[in-house]
Write a protein that holds these residues in place. Structure first.
Motif, PDB file in Angstrom:
ATOM      1  N   GLY A  77      44.228 -13.721 -32.137  1.00 22.57           N
ATOM      2  CA  GLY A  77      43.484 -12.805 -32.998  1.00 22.57           C
ATOM      3  C   GLY A  77      44.095 -11.426 -33.155  1.00 22.57           C
ATOM      4  O   GLY A  77      43.412 -10.493 -33.590  1.00 22.57           O
ATOM      5  N   ILE A  78      45.389 -11.259 -32.821  1.00 24.47           N
ATOM      6  CA  ILE A  78      46.014  -9.930 -32.941  1.00 24.47           C
ATOM      7  C   ILE A  78      46.965  -9.853 -34.137  1.00 24.47           C
ATOM      8  O   ILE A  78      47.633  -8.838 -34.323  1.00 24.47           O
ATOM      9  N   GLY A  79      47.024 -10.929 -34.925  1.00 29.01           N
ATOM     10  CA  GLY A  79      47.862 -10.898 -36.119  1.00 29.01           C
ATOM     11  C   GLY A  79      49.076 -11.790 -36.058  1.00 29.01           C
ATOM     12  O   GLY A  79      49.894 -11.780 -36.984  1.00 29.01           O
ATOM     13  N   LEU A  80      49.233 -12.573 -34.989  1.00 24.32           N
ATOM     14  CA  LEU A  80      50.365 -13.487 -34.861  1.00 24.32           C
ATOM     15  C   LEU A  80      49.955 -14.882 -35.314  1.00 24.32           C
ATOM     16  O   LEU A  80      48.799 -15.296 -35.150  1.00 24.32           O
ATOM     17  N   THR A  81      50.907 -15.617 -35.881  1.00 23.99           N
ATOM     18  CA  THR A  81      50.656 -17.024 -36.170  1.00 23.99           C
ATOM     19  C   THR A  81      50.651 -17.801 -34.857  1.00 23.99           C
ATOM     20  O   THR A  81      51.058 -17.289 -33.803  1.00 23.99           O
ATOM     21  N   ASP A  82      50.216 -19.060 -34.907  1.00 22.02           N
ATOM     22  CA  ASP A  82      50.205 -19.886 -33.698  1.00 22.02           C
ATOM     23  C   ASP A  82      51.610 -20.046 -33.125  1.00 22.02           C
ATOM     24  O   ASP A  82      51.805 -19.973 -31.904  1.00 22.02           O
ATOM     25  N   VAL A  83      52.587 -20.259 -33.995  1.00 21.90           N
ATOM     26  CA  VAL A  83      53.966 -20.418 -33.511  1.00 21.90           C
ATOM     27  C   VAL A  83      54.469 -19.113 -32.905  1.00 21.90           C
ATOM     28  O   VAL A  83      55.160 -19.111 -31.874  1.00 21.90           O
ATOM     29  N   GLU A  84      54.125 -17.985 -33.516  1.00 21.54           N
ATOM     30  CA  GLU A  84      54.529 -16.684 -32.958  1.00 21.54           C
ATOM     31  C   GLU A  84      53.856 -16.418 -31.616  1.00 21.54           C
ATOM     32  O   GLU A  84      54.468 -15.827 -30.721  1.00 21.54           O
ATOM     33  N   MET A  85      52.608 -16.847 -31.470  1.00 19.59           N
ATOM     34  CA  MET A  85      51.934 -16.714 -30.176  1.00 19.59           C
ATOM     35  C   MET A  85      52.683 -17.499 -29.103  1.00 19.59           C
ATOM     36  O   MET A  85      52.958 -16.990 -28.010  1.00 19.59           O
ATOM     37  N   ASP A  86      53.005 -18.753 -29.409  1.00 19.37           N
ATOM     38  CA  ASP A  86      53.744 -19.589 -28.458  1.00 19.37           C
ATOM     39  C   ASP A  86      55.105 -18.989 -28.140  1.00 19.37           C
ATOM     40  O   ASP A  86      55.526 -18.941 -26.976  1.00 19.37           O
ATOM     41  N   SER A  87      55.794 -18.482 -29.173  1.00 22.67           N
ATOM     42  CA  SER A  87      57.129 -17.912 -28.970  1.00 22.67           C
ATOM     43  C   SER A  87      57.073 -16.628 -28.149  1.00 22.67           C
ATOM     44  O   SER A  87      57.966 -16.372 -27.322  1.00 22.67           O
ATOM     45  N   THR A  88      56.037 -15.819 -28.364  1.00 21.51           N
ATOM     46  CA  THR A  88      55.877 -14.586 -27.588  1.00 21.51           C
ATOM     47  C   THR A  88      55.670 -14.902 -26.120  1.00 21.51           C
ATOM     48  O   THR A  88      56.307 -14.303 -25.238  1.00 21.51           O
ATOM     49  N   LEU A  89      54.787 -15.844 -25.833  1.00 20.12           N
ATOM     50  CA  LEU A  89      54.530 -16.220 -24.439  1.00 20.12           C
ATOM     51  C   LEU A  89      55.787 -16.801 -23.802  1.00 20.12           C
ATOM     52  O   LEU A  89      56.133 -16.449 -22.670  1.00 20.12           O
ATOM     53  N   THR A  90      56.487 -17.655 -24.540  1.00 17.12           N
ATOM     54  CA  THR A  90      57.722 -18.242 -24.013  1.00 17.12           C
ATOM     55  C   THR A  90      58.747 -17.161 -23.694  1.00 17.12           C
ATOM     56  O   THR A  90      59.408 -17.195 -22.646  1.00 17.12           O
ATOM     57  N   MET A  91      58.887 -16.191 -24.590  1.00 17.04           N
ATOM     58  CA  MET A  91      59.851 -15.099 -24.392  1.00 17.04           C
ATOM     59  C   MET A  91      59.545 -14.326 -23.105  1.00 17.04           C
ATOM     60  O   MET A  91      60.447 -14.038 -22.309  1.00 17.04           O
ATOM     61  N   VAL A  92      58.281 -14.013 -22.876  1.00 16.37           N
ATOM     62  CA  VAL A  92      57.904 -13.279 -21.662  1.00 16.37           C
ATOM     63  C   VAL A  92      58.199 -14.113 -20.415  1.00 16.37           C
ATOM     64  O   VAL A  92      58.798 -13.629 -19.448  1.00 16.37           O
ATOM     65  N   LEU A  93      57.790 -15.379 -20.428  1.00 13.85           N
ATOM     66  CA  LEU A  93      57.954 -16.230 -19.243  1.00 13.85           C
ATOM     67  C   LEU A  93      59.422 -16.491 -18.930  1.00 13.85           C
ATOM     68  O   LEU A  93      59.823 -16.474 -17.757  1.00 13.85           O
ATOM     69  N   VAL A  94      60.221 -16.732 -19.968  1.00 14.11           N
ATOM     70  CA  VAL A  94      61.656 -16.971 -19.753  1.00 14.11           C
ATOM     71  C   VAL A  94      62.327 -15.711 -19.215  1.00 14.11           C
ATOM     72  O   VAL A  94      63.203 -15.778 -18.339  1.00 14.11           O
ATOM     73  N   TYR A  95      61.928 -14.554 -19.722  1.00 13.30           N
ATOM     74  CA  TYR A  95      62.502 -13.304 -19.232  1.00 13.30           C
ATOM     75  C   TYR A  95      62.157 -13.080 -17.758  1.00 13.30           C
ATOM     76  O   TYR A  95      63.024 -12.759 -16.944  1.00 13.30           O
ATOM     77  N   VAL A  96      60.898 -13.278 -17.416  1.00 13.37           N
ATOM     78  CA  VAL A  96      60.476 -13.114 -16.018  1.00 13.37           C
ATOM     79  C   VAL A  96      61.240 -14.077 -15.120  1.00 13.37           C
ATOM     80  O   VAL A  96      61.728 -13.692 -14.049  1.00 13.37           O
ATOM     81  N   GLU A  97      61.355 -15.314 -15.553  1.00  9.27           N
ATOM     82  CA  GLU A  97      62.066 -16.311 -14.758  1.00  9.27           C
ATOM     83  C   GLU A  97      63.518 -15.894 -14.512  1.00  9.27           C
ATOM     84  O   GLU A  97      64.032 -15.978 -13.401  1.00  9.27           O
ATOM     85  N   GLY A  98      64.188 -15.438 -15.578  1.00 10.27           N
ATOM     86  CA  GLY A  98      65.594 -15.058 -15.438  1.00 10.27           C
ATOM     87  C   GLY A  98      65.797 -13.881 -14.493  1.00 10.27           C
ATOM     88  O   GLY A  98      66.695 -13.907 -13.647  1.00 10.27           O
ATOM     89  N   VAL A  99      64.961 -12.848 -14.622  1.00 13.41           N
ATOM     90  CA  VAL A  99      65.109 -11.681 -13.746  1.00 13.41           C
ATOM     91  C   VAL A  99      64.732 -12.046 -12.311  1.00 13.41           C
ATOM     92  O   VAL A  99      65.376 -11.592 -11.357  1.00 13.41           O
ATOM     93  N   TRP A 100      63.701 -12.882 -12.153  1.00 15.63           N
ATOM     94  CA  TRP A 100      63.330 -13.289 -10.790  1.00 15.63           C
ATOM     95  C   TRP A 100      64.461 -14.072 -10.138  1.00 15.63           C
ATOM     96  O   TRP A 100      64.727 -13.892  -8.942  1.00 15.63           O
ATOM     97  N   ARG A 101      65.132 -14.936 -10.885  1.00 15.03           N
ATOM     98  CA  ARG A 101      66.259 -15.693 -10.314  1.00 15.03           C
ATOM     99  C   ARG A 101      67.360 -14.740  -9.837  1.00 15.03           C
ATOM    100  O   ARG A 101      67.984 -14.968  -8.791  1.00 15.03           O
ATOM    101  N   THR A 102      67.602 -13.675 -10.600  1.00 10.96           N
ATOM    102  CA  THR A 102      68.580 -12.676 -10.179  1.00 10.96           C
ATOM    103  C   THR A 102      68.145 -12.027  -8.868  1.00 10.96           C
ATOM    104  O   THR A 102      68.936 -11.879  -7.930  1.00 10.96           O
ATOM    105  N   ARG A 103      66.873 -11.646  -8.783  1.00  9.16           N
ATOM    106  CA  ARG A 103      66.373 -11.031  -7.566  1.00  9.16           C
ATOM    107  C   ARG A 103      66.469 -12.000  -6.380  1.00  9.16           C
ATOM    108  O   ARG A 103      66.817 -11.615  -5.261  1.00  9.16           O
ATOM    109  N   HIS A 104      66.185 -13.276  -6.632  1.00  6.89           N
ATOM    110  CA  HIS A 104      66.239 -14.285  -5.570  1.00  6.89           C
ATOM    111  C   HIS A 104      67.666 -14.451  -5.057  1.00  6.89           C
ATOM    112  O   HIS A 104      67.893 -14.568  -3.842  1.00  6.89           O
ATOM    113  N   SER A 105      68.640 -14.448  -5.978  1.00  7.33           N
ATOM    114  CA  SER A 105      70.037 -14.582  -5.556  1.00  7.33           C
ATOM    115  C   SER A 105      70.483 -13.368  -4.746  1.00  7.33           C
ATOM    116  O   SER A 105      71.252 -13.494  -3.788  1.00  7.33           O
TER     117      SER A 105
END
Length: 249
Positions: A146-174
């Protein structure tokens, strides 16, 4: 080492509730998975094999197979169970606005990986669509609805955040694994390495002027080669800036 893929039908049946039967010894899917998670938290995913789980529970190894077909299915159950611990009290939609919701999603997933460092290794690219995977998806989409994003944009936004967190966390873990291996913190490593690097590169200032200037500034700021927590917050702010621009457009 390549893991055997779980049987989809049996795994989905286990994930979606066919796990309430308790054997005569008191064994159930729930107790087996809980024991496996305890082992993985302490020793890593590779240690959570059926034999070790049986030893942990004080039962024979073969008795586990009545409830869980094998290690592949057990790993899928472990991952879904761990994901179920997200958002025990507050959910992303209760954080305030969508920006606060995305920040909550990032920080809660980061903390989840800290609690269960084996989790990312347990989840393959497709993942098993268990109830806690679906619950997580539902809750994390909510602040974007309900903030103005299409369904695909909502999914893509969430994916972008989760993938970014995962990548930075892997760096911290290493970096943490490097600290355990060397016995030195990032700050201690940089205090030793920084001056040496500056000395050996002193003759190459003309060759790497930009890298030398920026690398020196970043190293002095972070007292390390990289600060994953800073990278997480900086990147998350930029993602939010971009989504704000997309909504406005």
């Amino acid at each position: 080492m390549t893991r055997r893929a779980p049987d989809p039908a049996r795994t989905l049946a286990l994930l979606w509730g066919a796990q309430r039967h308790e054997g005569r010894s008191g064994l159930s899917v729930r107790t087996i998975v809980s024991a496996a998670i305890d082992i993985a938290d302490a020793e890593g995913l590779e240690a959570a094999v059926m034999r070790r789980v049986a030893e942990h529970l004080g039962v024979g190894t073969m008795s586990l197979y009545t409830h869980v077909p094998g290690k592949a299915e057990l790993t899928a159950l472990m991952a879904d169970t761990a994901l179920g611990t997200l958002y025990p009290t507050a959910t992303p939609s209760s954080a305030g606005d969508w920006r606060a919701g995305l920040r909550m999603i990032a920080r809660e997933n980061w903390a989840l990986y800290d609690r269960h460092p084996w989790l990312l290794a347990a989840m393959d690219g497709r993942g098993e669509l268990g109830p806690n995977v679906m619950r997580k998806y539902e809750l994390e989409l909510a602040p974007l609805d309900g903030i103005g994003l299409t369904d695909v944009e909502m999914d893509s936004t969430l994916t972008m955040v989760l993938v970014y967190v995962e990548g930075v966390w892997r760096t911290r873990h290493s970096l943490r694994r490097a600290q355990e291996y060397t016995g030195r913190t990032d700050a201690e490593w940089w205090q030793t390495t920084g001056p040496i690097l500056e000395r050996v590169m002193s003759g190459g200032a003309d060759q790497f002027p930009l890298g030398g200037r920026v690398g020196t500034a970043a190293g002095q700021q972070h007292n390390a080669m990289i600060d994953p927590v800073h990278a997480l917050e900086f990147g998350l702010d930029r993602i939010i800036d971009g989504i704000s621009a997309l909504i406005a457009r």
